[in-house]
Scaffold this active site. Structure first.
Site, PDB file in Angstrom:
ATOM      1  N   TYR A 101      -8.813   6.450  14.497  1.00 37.99           N
ATOM      2  CA  TYR A 101      -7.402   6.688  14.167  1.00 37.99           C
ATOM      3  C   TYR A 101      -6.728   7.706  15.098  1.00 37.99           C
ATOM      4  CZ  TYR A 101      -7.248   3.890   9.892  1.00 37.99           C
ATOM      5  OH  TYR A 101      -7.244   2.852   9.001  1.00 37.99           O
ATOM      6  N   ASP A 129     -13.637   5.549   3.936  1.00 36.97           N
ATOM      7  CA  ASP A 129     -14.736   4.692   4.393  1.00 36.97           C
ATOM      8  C   ASP A 129     -14.840   4.583   5.914  1.00 36.97           C
ATOM      9  OD1 ASP A 129     -12.693   3.020   5.251  1.00 36.97           O
ATOM     10  OD2 ASP A 129     -12.970   1.544   3.687  1.00 36.97           O
TER      11      ASP A 129
HETATM   12  P1  NAD Z   1      -2.967  -3.013  -2.930  1.00 34.73           P
HETATM   13  O1  NAD Z   1      -1.502  -2.865  -2.918  1.00 34.73           O
HETATM   14  O2  NAD Z   1      -3.581  -4.357  -2.770  1.00 34.73           O
HETATM   15  O3  NAD Z   1      -3.532  -2.445  -4.325  1.00 34.73           O
HETATM   16  C1  NAD Z   1      -3.110  -1.273  -4.909  1.00 34.73           C
HETATM   17  C2  NAD Z   1      -2.861  -1.488  -6.415  1.00 34.73           C
HETATM   18  O4  NAD Z   1      -2.375  -0.261  -6.969  1.00 34.73           O
HETATM   19  C3  NAD Z   1      -1.785  -2.541  -6.725  1.00 34.73           C
HETATM   20  O5  NAD Z   1      -2.295  -3.537  -7.576  1.00 34.73           O
HETATM   21  C4  NAD Z   1      -0.671  -1.740  -7.387  1.00 34.73           C
HETATM   22  O6  NAD Z   1       0.032  -2.453  -8.375  1.00 34.73           O
HETATM   23  C5  NAD Z   1      -1.423  -0.549  -7.952  1.00 34.73           C
HETATM   24  N1  NAD Z   1      -0.602   0.637  -8.188  1.00 34.73           N
HETATM   25  C6  NAD Z   1       0.374   1.147  -7.412  1.00 34.73           C
HETATM   26  N2  NAD Z   1       0.868   2.261  -7.960  1.00 34.73           N
HETATM   27  C7  NAD Z   1       0.179   2.479  -9.110  1.00 34.73           C
HETATM   28  C8  NAD Z   1       0.229   3.483 -10.107  1.00 34.73           C
HETATM   29  N3  NAD Z   1       1.092   4.497 -10.027  1.00 34.73           N
HETATM   30  N4  NAD Z   1      -0.614   3.383 -11.163  1.00 34.73           N
HETATM   31  C9  NAD Z   1      -1.484   2.359 -11.242  1.00 34.73           C
HETATM   32  N5  NAD Z   1      -1.582   1.380 -10.326  1.00 34.73           N
HETATM   33  C10 NAD Z   1      -0.758   1.442  -9.271  1.00 34.73           C
HETATM   34  O7  NAD Z   1      -3.532  -2.026  -1.837  1.00 34.73           O
HETATM   35  P2  NAD Z   1      -4.915  -2.046  -1.060  1.00 34.73           P
HETATM   36  O8  NAD Z   1      -4.685  -2.525   0.324  1.00 34.73           O
HETATM   37  O9  NAD Z   1      -5.933  -2.704  -1.868  1.00 34.73           O
HETATM   38  O10 NAD Z   1      -5.229  -0.500  -0.951  1.00 34.73           O
HETATM   39  C11 NAD Z   1      -5.376   0.318  -2.097  1.00 34.73           C
HETATM   40  C12 NAD Z   1      -5.462   1.782  -1.729  1.00 34.73           C
HETATM   41  O11 NAD Z   1      -6.704   2.086  -1.134  1.00 34.73           O
HETATM   42  C13 NAD Z   1      -4.402   2.253  -0.715  1.00 34.73           C
HETATM   43  O12 NAD Z   1      -4.012   3.563  -1.023  1.00 34.73           O
HETATM   44  C14 NAD Z   1      -5.154   2.219   0.574  1.00 34.73           C
HETATM   45  O13 NAD Z   1      -4.552   3.012   1.547  1.00 34.73           O
HETATM   46  C15 NAD Z   1      -6.474   2.759   0.118  1.00 34.73           C
HETATM   47  N6  NAD Z   1      -7.642   2.536   0.966  1.00 34.73           N
HETATM   48  C16 NAD Z   1      -8.348   3.633   1.291  1.00 34.73           C
HETATM   49  C17 NAD Z   1      -9.474   3.529   2.023  1.00 34.73           C
HETATM   50  C18 NAD Z   1     -10.214   4.774   2.376  1.00 34.73           C
HETATM   51  O14 NAD Z   1     -11.137   4.719   3.162  1.00 34.73           O
HETATM   52  N7  NAD Z   1      -9.864   5.924   1.831  1.00 34.73           N
HETATM   53  C19 NAD Z   1      -9.914   2.276   2.460  1.00 34.73           C
HETATM   54  C20 NAD Z   1      -9.179   1.165   2.109  1.00 34.73           C
HETATM   55  C21 NAD Z   1      -8.037   1.296   1.333  1.00 34.73           C
HETATM   56  C1  G6P Z   2      -9.861   1.795   6.785  1.00 34.39           C
HETATM   57  C2  G6P Z   2      -9.397   3.182   6.501  1.00 34.39           C
HETATM   58  C3  G6P Z   2      -8.483   3.179   5.290  1.00 34.39           C
HETATM   59  C4  G6P Z   2      -7.331   2.232   5.515  1.00 34.39           C
HETATM   60  C5  G6P Z   2      -7.848   0.860   5.834  1.00 34.39           C
HETATM   61  C6  G6P Z   2      -6.693  -0.035   6.251  1.00 34.39           C
HETATM   62  O1  G6P Z   2     -10.693   1.333   5.791  1.00 34.39           O
HETATM   63  O2  G6P Z   2     -10.442   4.075   6.256  1.00 34.39           O
HETATM   64  O3  G6P Z   2      -8.043   4.475   5.049  1.00 34.39           O
HETATM   65  O4  G6P Z   2      -6.515   2.168   4.370  1.00 34.39           O
HETATM   66  O5  G6P Z   2      -8.756   0.906   6.896  1.00 34.39           O
HETATM   67  O6  G6P Z   2      -7.110  -1.329   6.373  1.00 34.39           O
HETATM   68  P1  G6P Z   2      -6.080  -2.529   6.388  1.00 34.39           P
HETATM   69  O7  G6P Z   2      -6.950  -3.711   6.550  1.00 34.39           O
HETATM   70  O8  G6P Z   2      -5.358  -2.458   5.052  1.00 34.39           O
HETATM   71  O9  G6P Z   2      -5.148  -2.281   7.522  1.00 34.39           O
HETATM   72 MN    MN Z   3      -9.534   5.989   5.442  1.00 31.84          MN
END
Ligand code: NAD
Ligand code: G6P
Ligand code: MN
Length: 442
Positions: free
Chosen positions: A264, A172
């Protein structure tokens, strides 16, 4: 009429789930849903989220959408149409280690960049490969839209093991960056056609064409960035660490004023400043635990105690909307444009074809159609990216081969690392801290 869809959230307990469901409901016309399934391997978090989403469905007048909460992959994935994946293997507790271990050695400690990102990558590959395996087994026709980080590393692992899976890997950050620039400098992002290339969290804009103005506005955006730092907008509004990240964007455009970088890149290009400013005892993971995570737990607790008024409190703006836009673009063959992670295959003509790159792409009923750049990229960016691609590939080799040597090479080649000795120290500490999460390395 489009058939009503079944959407499964892998990582249902994630703090981002309410924002994503909110976006799903807002787009009910183009993405009609009959069932939402929350799948997580942590039942407590999943049950908390069930309460929150149940109330959200009721409040928004979607009480007829079936809500399923499960830790059983067969129940979660059988017959579903879309999977939105956002797991965090090891949770925020392990994110804290990813950030603090490198910092103790004077190196950048970050969730997706530097050695923290590599440590997270080693954990995340196993978790996401497991999810993809379930999708292959229980819902082979479904589309898997993935946000799970670190995106470049997990995308490379999936590309190797499941090259034919119907999966889209997205981040995102570009949409959030564009929204922030538009809000700060008085544009409407809906008029923009942006061109960008790079790896995940490691790329640059080449052009931002504004259709209403009929010109490329990137030069004027750079001028504005150089004169006036941006205020954080979108879902991170008011967040101090995101404010610092956007301030660094202006530092970068002053030093390299020809293109707008992904924020980043600060971790690779200004690592010394980042380490100097960091609090080694209180990192981003601590802030997120005290903020988003606590807020989610408190919401669930209040609902459990019978409170239903003024209890839902979240806003994840573009993050939820972006993944929903991908789903509607597939479902309705809309051919909308996104920045996506795809095998290069010539999209960046002078970069190795087997790199996983982030480039613009159109999305329709048959999947992703990436856009090739008009020409080669410059040597500065190419050099930075080649080192990063090689380091990430070595890390993925280390994962599949169980190779300590490859892991050490990956850690050494990472551009936040000055020498082998520190690479080895951090690697050894990471191996201990990640016991049970990483494959054994020998
Ligand atoms: P979070 O820890 O709040 O939530 C992640 C959930 O995944 C937890 O509830 C956990 O229990 C569950 N989980 C962990 N391992 C698992 C498995 N093997 N099977 C099923 N469930 C499992 O984390 P968050 O801050 O909400 O972030 C979630 C993910 O999204 C992270 O990987 C984060 O880096 C990613 N993220 C990506 C973007 C992006 O732009 N690509 C943006 C924001 C967050
Ligand atoms: C952005 C990035 C994600 C990252 C997140 C972290 O959305 O694209 O890849 O996981 O920021 O945000 P946080 O609030 O968890 O530091
Ligand atoms: Mn990202």
């Amino acid at each position: 009429m489009t058939n009503k869809q079944i959407i499964t959230i892998a990582g249902g307990g994630s703090t981002y789930t309410p924002g994503i469901i909110q976006a799903v409901l807002k787009n009910a016309e183009s993405l009609p849903v009959k069932e939402i399934r929350l799948y997580d391997n942590d039942s407590e978090r999943n049950q908390d989220m069930f309460l929150i989403i149940e109330l959200l469905l009721k409040k928004e007048g979607h009480g007829r959408v079936k809500l399923t909460v499960t830790e059983d992959p067969r129940v979660a994935f059988s017959g579903c149409d879309f999977i939105f994946s956002q797991i965090r293997v090891g949770g925020l507790k392990m994110r804290e280690q990813d950030e603090k271990i490198p910092l103790r050695h004077g190196l950048v400690g970050q969730e997706t960049c530097g050695l923290g990102g590599f440590a997270y990558g080693m954990r995340s590959m196993a978790g996401l490969l497991e999810i993809v395996g379930y999708v292959q087994e229980f819902a082979p026709e479904a589309w898997l839209l993935n946000y799970t980080n670190p995106e470049s590393i997990v995308s490379e692992a999936i590309r190797r093991q499941y090259p034919l899976i119907k999966m889209i890997n997205a981040c995102d950050m570009t949409i959030s960056l564009e929204e922030t620039m538009a809000v700060n400098y008085g544009y409407d992002r809906n008029n923009w056609v942006a061109t960008y290339y790079g790896l995940n969290h490691f790329g640059w804009y080449t052009e931002i064409y504004d259709k209403s103005l009929g010109r490329d506005i990137m030069p004027e955006l750079i001028e504005k960035l150089n004169k006036q730092e941006m205020n954080v907008a979108d879902f991170n509004e008011g967040d101090v660490s995101w404010q610092e990240a956007f301030n660094m964007l202006s530092v970068m455009t002053k030093d390299f004023p020809t293109q707008i970088p992904n924020n980043y890149l600060e971790y690779y290009l200004y690592g010394d400043m980042i380490v100097e400013k960091a609090d080694r005892d209180y990192t981003r993971a601590n802030m997120v635990m005290a903020g988003r995570e606590k807020n989610t737990k408190e919401m669930a607790q209040k609902i459990r105690c019978g409170v239903t008024d003024d209890v839902l409190n979240f806003n994840f703006g573009e993050h939820g909307q972006y993944i929903v836009d991908m789903a509607t673009s597939i479902l309705n063959d809309e051919h909308r444009r996104f920045m996506l992670l795809v095998p290069n295959h010539g999209a960046i003509p002078n970069l190795r074809p087997d790199a996983v790159v982030e480039v613009p792409a159109y999305v329709g009923a048959t999947g992703v159609e990436p856009i090739s750049l008009r020409g080669p990229i410059n040597d500065f960016h190419k050099g930075l990216m080649e080192a990063q691609v090689a380091a990430e590939k070595l890390l993925v080799d280390a994962y599949f081969e169980g190779s300590y040597q490859k892991a050490l090479q990956a850690f050494t080649l990472n551009q936040t690392v000055p020498n082998v000795r520190v690479a080895k120290k951090v690697l050894d500490e990471m191996i201990t801290a990640n016991h049970g999460y990483w494959p054994a390395l020998s």
